[in-house]
Design an enzyme around this catalytic site. Structure first.
Site, PDB file in Angstrom:
ATOM      1  N   HIS A   1     -11.906  22.996   1.576  1.00 14.43           N
ATOM      2  CA  HIS A   1     -12.357  21.674   0.949  1.00 14.43           C
ATOM      3  C   HIS A   1     -13.990  21.873   1.096  1.00 14.43           C
ATOM      4  O   HIS A   1     -14.713  21.665   0.147  1.00 14.43           O
ATOM      5  CB  HIS A   1     -12.075  20.435   1.499  1.00 14.43           C
ATOM      6  CG  HIS A   1     -12.458  19.453   1.293  1.00 14.43           C
ATOM      7  ND1 HIS A   1     -11.245  18.420   0.287  1.00 14.43           N
ATOM      8  CD2 HIS A   1     -13.608  18.541   1.256  1.00 14.43           C
ATOM      9  CE1 HIS A   1     -12.412  17.375   0.071  1.00 14.43           C
ATOM     10  NE2 HIS A   1     -13.691  17.494   0.634  1.00 14.43           N
ATOM     11  N   GLU A   2     -14.521  21.840   2.345  1.00 18.93           N
ATOM     12  CA  GLU A   2     -15.891  21.906   2.317  1.00 18.93           C
ATOM     13  C   GLU A   2     -16.574  23.360   1.721  1.00 18.93           C
ATOM     14  O   GLU A   2     -17.538  23.354   1.358  1.00 18.93           O
ATOM     15  CB  GLU A   2     -16.208  21.951   4.080  1.00 18.93           C
ATOM     16  CG  GLU A   2     -15.415  20.629   4.607  1.00 18.93           C
ATOM     17  CD  GLU A   2     -15.861  19.518   4.231  1.00 18.93           C
ATOM     18  OE1 GLU A   2     -17.202  19.301   3.479  1.00 18.93           O
ATOM     19  OE2 GLU A   2     -15.210  18.520   4.439  1.00 18.93           O
TER      20      GLU A   2
ATOM     21  N   HIS B   1     -17.331  22.184  -1.618  1.00 18.72           N
ATOM     22  CA  HIS B   1     -18.482  21.435  -1.801  1.00 18.72           C
ATOM     23  C   HIS B   1     -19.635  22.192  -1.760  1.00 18.72           C
ATOM     24  O   HIS B   1     -20.725  22.300  -2.633  1.00 18.72           O
ATOM     25  CB  HIS B   1     -18.680  20.300  -0.653  1.00 18.72           C
ATOM     26  CG  HIS B   1     -17.702  19.250  -0.701  1.00 18.72           C
ATOM     27  ND1 HIS B   1     -18.025  18.391  -1.747  1.00 18.72           N
ATOM     28  CD2 HIS B   1     -16.824  18.618  -0.130  1.00 18.72           C
ATOM     29  CE1 HIS B   1     -17.175  17.328  -1.674  1.00 18.72           C
ATOM     30  NE2 HIS B   1     -16.451  17.390  -0.614  1.00 18.72           N
TER      31      HIS B   1
HETATM   32 CO    CO Z   1     -15.008  15.930   0.195  1.00 18.02          CO
END
Ligand code: CO
Length: 464
Positions: free
Chosen positions: A230-231, A234
């Protein structure tokens, strides 16, 4: 920071917010904007995009008096500390007076910023520009009812055994494996770092310095990996912007929803897919030999296990958006004044029971679980669900462009995903507004259909 440091931190944040606001609203800046506006037709499309964003930023900043900006910064800093204390004591009463002030200030902010239909729209616009609560209500009501129908089917089906993900997994080895996955994603560890923190986050300083954190549970294998994916998603967005535009909107993310689409795409569409684990499970089993006996199918089902739970950030892929939609509905009511802060715990618990069939035993596991309201970030939550919708629509296009994507991912090739996202989304920064970007990349306006179709298709196979 030690707990006692929070009041002086609040003063510092207040001062920084005030100084930044003075710069953003200065006469000098206004004059420069006017000069640029005069020559707008001579500017390149990229320069025009910058001008559009600077104008928007100036307009928002000038709507808010400096005193208000200071008050908001101070209160959000104080409320954040009280929220932490209230969570420890499981005492909503401790937090309530601060939340009341935060709601009142946010209502005032909405009035200062202005809106057409609903005060919530003014706040939403600061996180997801050009989106209205009316649009969200339409999108989300469709998503909500479809997911609830799917959830009923899942509840009636044979349940998934997730036990292979629980045991004793060395934190150091988990962290090392996270780095292996990151590198396969095309995350450049010379331009980023992976570290530990209580709450995972990503923080971009420049396309050449974009860092992430994860948190590791020794007894549970998948939490940290999904945080890393997830990160990492990003962070790849930030790394994919063009350094020559650094300092301007062309080197900034379009919106929080688009940002979240990048993290969710990697976390769910890649990291929770079978082809991905076809490649990575044998590698993971080399690190953690107990997995050697686990068939791919069992592992795949385990990481996609659906079970309504109390905490948003720990929830599965099917129920996740429901958590978000509940918060959207509640915060909209708080801002319009139809829900009083004192009645929030009861309203929260009733919604959880109605939508997910569970009631939080404590407020810490209920309406006190998320940080956003303490910071006055009303209008932020919907961007999480929008991220899922954007991600699914982008991914549907990626699937069309790469009909052999599953084969490629199953062979460990993830770079084409990063390259495609970079070319389509990352490198453009804020050149396009969210709605235009979605149309440009996918050929269609945002629709909940790709997301709903994806969930239904995937989970009807897992829960036959
Ligand atoms: Co997020």
């Amino acid at each position: 920071m030690p707990v006692a440091g929070s009041s002086v931190r609040a003063e510092q944040i207040e001062l920084m917010a005030s100084l930044a606001h003075q710069e953003r609203t200065s006469g000098e800046f206004e004059k420069s904007l006017a000069k640029l506006s005069d020559m707008e037709s001579d500017l390149s499309p990229e320069q025009q995009a910058n001008l559009r964003e600077w104008r928007r930023d100036f307009k928002i900043a000038t709507c808010l008096p400096n005193e208000f900006v200071k008050e908001f910064a101070r209160l959000s800093s104080e409320a954040l500390t009280v929220w932490g204390k209230a969570r420890k004591e499981n005492s909503f009463k401790t937090f309530a007076p601060y939340l009341e002030k935060m709601v009142a200030l946010s209502q005032k902010k909405a009035e200062l910023l202005g809106y057409k239909d609903h005060p919530y729209d003014a706040l939403l616009d600061t996180f997801e520009p050009d989106t209205t609560s009316k649009e969200l209500t339409e999108l989300f009501s469709k998503v909500k009812s479809e997911i609830q129908t799917l959830l009923k089917k899942i509840e009636g089906a044979k349940q998934v055994d997730g036990s292979c993900l629980h045991g004793n997994f060395s934190p150091d080895k988990q962290l090392e494996f996270g780095k292996v996955v990151l590198e396969a994603m095309g995350y450049d560890l010379d331009k980023g770092r992976l570290d530990l923190s209580t709450h995972p986050f990503s923080m971009a300083i420049h396309p050449s310095d974009s860092r992430i954190t994860t948190r590791i549970h020794q007894s549970s294998l998948f939490d940290s990996l999904s945080c890393v994916l997830h990160e990492g998603g990003h962070s790849l967005y930030e790394m994919g912007m063009l350094p020559e535009y650094y300092g301007s909107p062309l080197c900034e993310a379009v919106s929080l929803g688009i940002h979240e689409s990048q993290s969710r795409l990697w976390e769910t569409r890649i990291g929770q897919s079978k082809p991905f684990w076809n490649h990575f499970l044998p590698k993971l089993a080399n690190t953690f030999p107990t997995l050697k006996e686990v068939p791919l199918e069992t592992f795949y089902k385990a990481i996609n296990k659906v079970a309504p739970s109390l905490i948003r950030i720990e929830s599965d892929e099917v129920t996740y958006s429901l958590h978000v939609i509940i918060r959207f509905e509640l915060e909209k009511k708080l801002i319009e004044g139809s829900l009083k802060v004192a009645d929030l715990p009861e309203a929260w618990n009733a919604e959880m029971q109605k939508t997910l069939g569970i009631t939080p035993p404590t407020d810490t596991e209920g309406c006190l679980q998320d940080i956003h309201w303490s910071m006055g970030a009303f209008g932020y939550f919907p961007t999480y669900a929008l991220g899922n919708l954007y991600a699914s629509q982008f991914f549907a296009t990626l699937q069309e462009k790469f009909p052999d994507w599953e084969k490629r991912v199953a062979s460990g090739d993830l770079l084409f995903v990063r390259e495609w996202l970079r070319e389509q989304i990352h490198q453009h920064g804020k050149t396009y507004r969210a709605a235009d970007l979605v149309k440009k990349v996918t050929g269609k306006p945002l629709s909940p259909e790709p997301y709903i179709t994806y969930l239904n298709t995937k989970y009807s196979k897992i829960y036959e």
